[in-house]
Write a protein that holds these residues in place. Structure first.
Motif, PDB file in Angstrom:
ATOM      1  N   TYR A 137       0.832  -1.201   0.000  1.00  0.00           N
ATOM      2  CA  TYR A 137       0.000   0.000   0.000  1.00  0.00           C
ATOM      3  C   TYR A 137       0.862   1.245   0.000  1.00  0.00           C
ATOM      4  O   TYR A 137       2.013   1.237   0.417  1.00  0.00           O
ATOM      5  N   LEU A 138       0.261   2.306  -0.508  1.00  0.00           N
ATOM      6  CA  LEU A 138       0.886   3.631  -0.577  1.00  0.00           C
ATOM      7  C   LEU A 138      -0.143   4.645  -0.095  1.00  0.00           C
ATOM      8  O   LEU A 138      -1.341   4.465  -0.313  1.00  0.00           O
ATOM      9  N   THR A 184     -15.737 -14.220  -5.566  1.00  0.00           N
ATOM     10  CA  THR A 184     -14.314 -14.216  -5.216  1.00  0.00           C
ATOM     11  C   THR A 184     -13.787 -12.791  -5.192  1.00  0.00           C
ATOM     12  O   THR A 184     -12.993 -12.425  -4.322  1.00  0.00           O
ATOM     13  N   CYS A 185     -14.245 -11.972  -6.130  1.00  0.00           N
ATOM     14  CA  CYS A 185     -13.857 -10.562  -6.167  1.00  0.00           C
ATOM     15  C   CYS A 185     -14.306  -9.852  -4.891  1.00  0.00           C
ATOM     16  O   CYS A 185     -13.539  -9.117  -4.278  1.00  0.00           O
ATOM     17  N   ALA A 186     -15.545 -10.079  -4.478  1.00  0.00           N
ATOM     18  CA  ALA A 186     -16.062  -9.456  -3.252  1.00  0.00           C
ATOM     19  C   ALA A 186     -15.230  -9.877  -2.043  1.00  0.00           C
ATOM     20  O   ALA A 186     -14.921  -9.057  -1.172  1.00  0.00           O
ATOM     21  N   ALA A 187     -14.832 -11.139  -1.990  1.00  0.00           N
ATOM     22  CA  ALA A 187     -13.985 -11.628  -0.878  1.00  0.00           C
ATOM     23  C   ALA A 187     -12.619 -10.946  -0.908  1.00  0.00           C
ATOM     24  O   ALA A 187     -12.058 -10.609   0.141  1.00  0.00           O
ATOM     25  N   LYS A 232      -9.471  -4.375   4.771  1.00  0.00           N
ATOM     26  CA  LYS A 232      -8.960  -4.496   6.143  1.00  0.00           C
ATOM     27  C   LYS A 232      -7.649  -3.728   6.307  1.00  0.00           C
ATOM     28  O   LYS A 232      -7.256  -3.394   7.409  1.00  0.00           O
ATOM     29  N   MET A 233      -6.974  -3.438   5.198  1.00  0.00           N
ATOM     30  CA  MET A 233      -5.713  -2.688   5.247  1.00  0.00           C
ATOM     31  C   MET A 233      -5.949  -1.177   5.231  1.00  0.00           C
ATOM     32  O   MET A 233      -5.005  -0.412   5.346  1.00  0.00           O
ATOM     33  N   PHE A 234      -7.203  -0.763   5.078  1.00  0.00           N
ATOM     34  CA  PHE A 234      -7.508   0.669   4.983  1.00  0.00           C
ATOM     35  C   PHE A 234      -6.968   1.442   6.187  1.00  0.00           C
ATOM     36  O   PHE A 234      -6.340   2.482   6.032  1.00  0.00           O
ATOM     37  N   SER A 235      -7.182   0.934   7.393  1.00  0.00           N
ATOM     38  CA  SER A 235      -6.740   1.673   8.581  1.00  0.00           C
ATOM     39  C   SER A 235      -5.207   1.757   8.661  1.00  0.00           C
ATOM     40  O   SER A 235      -4.672   2.740   9.142  1.00  0.00           O
ATOM     41  N   GLY A 276      -4.782   7.310  -1.049  1.00  0.00           N
ATOM     42  CA  GLY A 276      -4.203   6.035  -0.693  1.00  0.00           C
ATOM     43  C   GLY A 276      -4.634   4.950  -1.645  1.00  0.00           C
ATOM     44  O   GLY A 276      -5.593   5.101  -2.402  1.00  0.00           O
ATOM     45  N   ARG A 277      -3.882   3.864  -1.609  1.00  0.00           N
ATOM     46  CA  ARG A 277      -4.216   2.708  -2.435  1.00  0.00           C
ATOM     47  C   ARG A 277      -3.621   1.451  -1.837  1.00  0.00           C
ATOM     48  O   ARG A 277      -2.578   1.490  -1.195  1.00  0.00           O
ATOM     49  N   VAL A 278      -4.304   0.357  -2.045  1.00  0.00           N
ATOM     50  CA  VAL A 278      -3.787  -0.964  -1.737  1.00  0.00           C
ATOM     51  C   VAL A 278      -3.757  -1.718  -3.055  1.00  0.00           C
ATOM     52  O   VAL A 278      -4.759  -1.799  -3.761  1.00  0.00           O
TER      53      VAL A 278
END
Length: 194
Positions: free
Chosen positions: A85-86, A153-156, A163-166, A175-177
């Motif tokens: 992430y950035l 699968t995409c939704a999962a 979950k990496m947002f925080s 931001g981006r993951v």
């Protein structure tokens, strides 16, 4: 690589025989098909050759595309290992409101991207972009899965990277993951091509 695949922005190729089989996958961002996709993939291939000349597997991300070469077949599977992430180093003023509304926009875009009726031909789009006014700012965002995935699968995958947002994006102006199976990005400026 087949130039027709650049029109839909996705390709998956397998070459060789076991134990020397290799899998190549590329995905262009939802606004970068055709010649834009082809030039991004060409730059990615060149970048991998320069940076990873003897590696058996590698992934490279550019703003417009990702390119992966691997000895592991990841077709129609979520890759939980290759991501990063950035974020913009600057914070917004009202972090709590901004996080809440940006997360809501990403969920809204996820629902649109994984809508079973969102198809082109016989293929799911698995991409959505949009914007939202938060306070005095417009937030621009996009979400995308690789086209080998199905909507569930995409939704999962989105659930997993959100979950990496925080960690990545708490109150950040952008931001981006980036994962090899799915990704999201948001900014306070328009970053997509029309």
């Amino acid at each position: 690589m087949d130039s027709d695949n650049f029109l839909n922005g996705f390709g998956f190729i397998e070459r060789g025989e076991d134990p020397n089989k290799v899998f190549v996958m590329y995905q262009c961002r939802g606004d970068s098909y055709g010649s834009k996709c082809q030039s991004c993939i060409s730059a990615a291939v060149s970048g991998l050759r320069r940076r990873c000349p003897r590696n058996k597997g590698a992934v490279i991300w550019y703003d417009q595309c990702l390119f992966e070469i691997s000895t592991i077949n990841s077709f129609n599977k979520i890759d939980y290992e290759n991501d990063f992430y950035l974020s913009n180093p600057k914070n917004v003023n009202d972090k709590e409101l901004f996080n809440k509304e940006t997360s809501a926009l990403l969920v809204e875009l996820t629902n649109k991207a994984t809508d079973k009726n969102n198809m082109v031909g016989n293929q799911f789009v698995l991409y959505a972009a949009g914007e939202k006014r938060i306070g005095t700012k417009n937030v621009y965002a996009m979400v995308q899965c690789t086209k080998d995935l199905v909507t569930t699968t995409c939704a999962a995958c989105f659930e997993w990277i959100f979950k990496m947002f925080s960690k990545c994006c708490d109150g950040k102006r952008g931001g981006r993951v980036l994962g090899t199976s799915c990704n999201f990005r948001y900014e306070l400026y328009p970053f997509l091509r029309n």
